[in-house]
Design a protein around this motif. Sequence first.
Motif, PDB file in Angstrom:
ATOM      1  N   VAL A   1       0.816  -1.220   0.000  1.00  0.00           N
ATOM      2  CA  VAL A   1       0.000   0.000   0.000  1.00  0.00           C
ATOM      3  C   VAL A   1       0.848   1.268   0.000  1.00  0.00           C
ATOM      4  O   VAL A   1       0.322   2.359  -0.248  1.00  0.00           O
ATOM      5  N   TYR A   2       2.141   1.134   0.265  1.00  0.00           N
ATOM      6  CA  TYR A   2       3.019   2.299   0.209  1.00  0.00           C
ATOM      7  C   TYR A   2       3.608   2.359  -1.193  1.00  0.00           C
ATOM      8  O   TYR A   2       4.766   2.032  -1.450  1.00  0.00           O
ATOM      9  N   ASN A   3       2.752   2.761  -2.142  1.00  0.00           N
ATOM     10  CA  ASN A   3       3.157   2.799  -3.547  1.00  0.00           C
ATOM     11  C   ASN A   3       2.355   3.865  -4.286  1.00  0.00           C
ATOM     12  O   ASN A   3       1.457   4.507  -3.721  1.00  0.00           O
TER      13      ASN A   3
ATOM     14  N   LEU B   1      -5.650   0.615   7.051  1.00  0.00           N
ATOM     15  CA  LEU B   1      -6.090   1.769   6.253  1.00  0.00           C
ATOM     16  C   LEU B   1      -7.306   2.465   6.852  1.00  0.00           C
ATOM     17  O   LEU B   1      -7.261   3.647   7.174  1.00  0.00           O
ATOM     18  N   ASP B   2      -8.401   1.765   7.025  1.00  0.00           N
ATOM     19  CA  ASP B   2      -9.643   2.392   7.499  1.00  0.00           C
ATOM     20  C   ASP B   2      -9.504   2.931   8.917  1.00  0.00           C
ATOM     21  O   ASP B   2      -9.916   4.053   9.208  1.00  0.00           O
ATOM     22  N   GLN B   3      -8.955   2.126   9.811  1.00  0.00           N
ATOM     23  CA  GLN B   3      -8.878   2.527  11.210  1.00  0.00           C
ATOM     24  C   GLN B   3      -7.704   3.455  11.510  1.00  0.00           C
ATOM     25  O   GLN B   3      -7.694   4.096  12.557  1.00  0.00           O
ATOM     26  N   ASP B   4      -6.752   3.529  10.611  1.00  0.00           N
ATOM     27  CA  ASP B   4      -5.551   4.302  10.923  1.00  0.00           C
ATOM     28  C   ASP B   4      -5.246   5.362   9.862  1.00  0.00           C
ATOM     29  O   ASP B   4      -5.458   6.561  10.081  1.00  0.00           O
TER      30      ASP B   4
ATOM     31  N   LYS C   1      -3.503  15.105  10.642  1.00  0.00           N
ATOM     32  CA  LYS C   1      -2.357  14.759  11.480  1.00  0.00           C
ATOM     33  C   LYS C   1      -1.172  14.209  10.691  1.00  0.00           C
ATOM     34  O   LYS C   1      -0.024  14.322  11.140  1.00  0.00           O
ATOM     35  N   LEU C   2      -1.429  13.576   9.541  1.00  0.00           N
ATOM     36  CA  LEU C   2      -0.357  12.974   8.756  1.00  0.00           C
ATOM     37  C   LEU C   2      -0.522  13.296   7.281  1.00  0.00           C
ATOM     38  O   LEU C   2      -1.651  13.440   6.787  1.00  0.00           O
ATOM     39  N   ASP C   3       0.600  13.386   6.575  1.00  0.00           N
ATOM     40  CA  ASP C   3       0.539  13.492   5.120  1.00  0.00           C
ATOM     41  C   ASP C   3       0.341  12.089   4.547  1.00  0.00           C
ATOM     42  O   ASP C   3       0.480  11.070   5.243  1.00  0.00           O
ATOM     43  N   VAL C   4       0.040  12.022   3.261  1.00  0.00           N
ATOM     44  CA  VAL C   4      -0.298  10.748   2.630  1.00  0.00           C
ATOM     45  C   VAL C   4       0.878   9.779   2.666  1.00  0.00           C
ATOM     46  O   VAL C   4       0.715   8.592   2.989  1.00  0.00           O
ATOM     47  N   ASN C   5       2.061  10.238   2.326  1.00  0.00           N
ATOM     48  CA  ASN C   5       3.224   9.338   2.292  1.00  0.00           C
ATOM     49  C   ASN C   5       3.478   8.680   3.648  1.00  0.00           C
ATOM     50  O   ASN C   5       3.689   7.469   3.737  1.00  0.00           O
ATOM     51  N   THR C   6       3.448   9.490   4.680  1.00  0.00           N
ATOM     52  CA  THR C   6       3.712   8.956   6.022  1.00  0.00           C
ATOM     53  C   THR C   6       2.615   7.994   6.448  1.00  0.00           C
ATOM     54  O   THR C   6       2.892   6.925   7.009  1.00  0.00           O
ATOM     55  N   ALA C   7       1.371   8.363   6.178  1.00  0.00           N
ATOM     56  CA  ALA C   7       0.248   7.517   6.571  1.00  0.00           C
ATOM     57  C   ALA C   7       0.312   6.158   5.883  1.00  0.00           C
ATOM     58  O   ALA C   7       0.069   5.113   6.514  1.00  0.00           O
ATOM     59  N   LEU C   8       0.638   6.147   4.599  1.00  0.00           N
ATOM     60  CA  LEU C   8       0.703   4.877   3.870  1.00  0.00           C
ATOM     61  C   LEU C   8       1.920   4.043   4.278  1.00  0.00           C
ATOM     62  O   LEU C   8       1.842   2.809   4.339  1.00  0.00           O
ATOM     63  N   ARG C   9       3.019   4.693   4.562  1.00  0.00           N
ATOM     64  CA  ARG C   9       4.200   3.955   5.030  1.00  0.00           C
ATOM     65  C   ARG C   9       3.903   3.284   6.371  1.00  0.00           C
ATOM     66  O   ARG C   9       4.218   2.101   6.570  1.00  0.00           O
ATOM     67  N   ASN C  10       3.278   4.027   7.266  1.00  0.00           N
ATOM     68  CA  ASN C  10       2.912   3.455   8.564  1.00  0.00           C
ATOM     69  C   ASN C  10       1.909   2.306   8.395  1.00  0.00           C
ATOM     70  O   ASN C  10       1.983   1.287   9.094  1.00  0.00           O
ATOM     71  N   ALA C  11       0.969   2.497   7.464  1.00  0.00           N
ATOM     72  CA  ALA C  11      -0.054   1.476   7.237  1.00  0.00           C
ATOM     73  C   ALA C  11       0.568   0.179   6.735  1.00  0.00           C
ATOM     74  O   ALA C  11       0.178  -0.916   7.149  1.00  0.00           O
TER      75      ALA C  11
ATOM     76  N   ASN D   1       1.961  -5.470   7.643  1.00  0.00           N
ATOM     77  CA  ASN D   1       2.906  -6.584   7.628  1.00  0.00           C
ATOM     78  C   ASN D   1       3.058  -7.221   9.004  1.00  0.00           C
ATOM     79  O   ASN D   1       3.197  -8.443   9.132  1.00  0.00           O
ATOM     80  N   LYS D   2       3.005  -6.408  10.029  1.00  0.00           N
ATOM     81  CA  LYS D   2       3.072  -6.931  11.405  1.00  0.00           C
ATOM     82  C   LYS D   2       1.856  -7.816  11.682  1.00  0.00           C
ATOM     83  O   LYS D   2       1.980  -8.918  12.233  1.00  0.00           O
ATOM     84  N   LEU D   3       0.665  -7.353  11.286  1.00  0.00           N
ATOM     85  CA  LEU D   3      -0.559  -8.113  11.529  1.00  0.00           C
ATOM     86  C   LEU D   3      -0.576  -9.413  10.725  1.00  0.00           C
ATOM     87  O   LEU D   3      -1.048 -10.453  11.214  1.00  0.00           O
TER      88      LEU D   3
END
Length: 455
Positions: free
Chosen positions: A248-250, A418-421, A430-440, A445-447
């Motif tokens: 999703v970070y693409n 994505l939906d919850q975060d 609170k976040l820009d798109v790049n940061t939000a998708l990188r975190n997502a 991957n952790k989940l």
Amino acid sequence: MIIMVRKMISMMVSLGLILTVLSACASNSGNNAEPSQSASNTPSESATPEGTNAGTGNPADLKADLTWFGLMGPEQFEERYNQYIKQKFPNINITYINQTDEQKLEQIIASGTQIDMFLSSAGELREDYVPANMALDLTPLLEKHDVDISTIEPAYLEPVKIDGNVNLLPITDNKFVMYYNKGIFDRFGVKYPWDGMTWDEALELSKQITRNEGGKQYIGLWMSPKHYLRVAQNSAGFIDPETNKATVYNDQWKFIFDNIFYNFTRDPGLQKRAGEEWLAHKDFNKEFLVGMYVYTSGWMQSADTSLAMDWDIAAVPTFKDMPEVNTQPYATYVGISALSKNQDAAMQVLKFLISEEYQTIISKKGMITPLTTQSVRDAAFADYPFASEKNIGALFYGKPAPSRVLTRFDELVIENALDQDAVRQIAMGKLDVNTALRNAEELANKLIQEQLAQN
């Protein structure tokens, strides 16, 4: 005299043997008896068990006991499916098992219950029925029972193909549309939405509505994010099926998030409201604060209680580089279990469910047909008084987008990452798109790894 009697008895016995043989041949021909199904999850020439008649052309003569399984409640199953199946096939008896937390698929299988048919989504096919060895290539049965699937919109079949083979057939779709509240548009003197509008044009309408007036925070356009993510028009996927890693970070997802979740939430008042109370359905259909709302056609089936008095619909906005490309299919499918011993009878029922006869009935009742047959589409919502007043044609605008690559971990990414975060962090400013998708992607991957470890 005695010799003549003996000859007559001999002839009668011979005739009786001949009739017995002929009768047995006719019986075998009528039942089309063949060896049972192999372990390859493809149907045999006939999986009809003893005592089941699936070989006649008259639906009233077809006799079988079929067990269905699905998430749909029993009352809804009866209303949408079983009442019409019983009318068509009076000698088919259906037992429906509703999946609940206490009654899951694996428990039903472990109990020894034979499931013959099941309700599914394209995602559930891979998440539930493939691991349970219930997925069945329908091709041989379709050919055997002369089932014509050429009138089904191809976009509905692609997501349920495994190794090129169709495993489910679509029965209804939950089409996405853009609802709008005419009262809000009239209040602010804004032009109504229209079919073929681009997301850029929708953004301009949204800006004209989004404002705080009299203590009320009006919002131009919103949606159910998790629903739209599943059907995004650029068909972006969530998982690399080869590696089980989130994707999703693409650029594909950045395109969606930039053009929708970021662009439509730049108003400070909207961001403040999102931080205090997350945006929801009720803001459109109860509080009447949202001018446009992207959601499924299901609301139209209960319009009196689900929608504002002065509502209408337009097609979901399109991207200017993808004109007339609508959302991906969001269909309900029916499958036949590879473990079923009643596959012939099940296919006769499935053949009926995709027929113009049945599809016209349910189209009138507001369930969206997957058929391209114009007469069936024209029947959409015909049983509803509003049918002649609303823009029903918006349901069939353009062409469905191709289905994304589906995997069994998609919902983990959609719901949790994505939906919850990500969407919420962006909408609250609170976040820009790049940061939000990188975190997502990191969270997803952790989940996924946690779920793989549990298995």
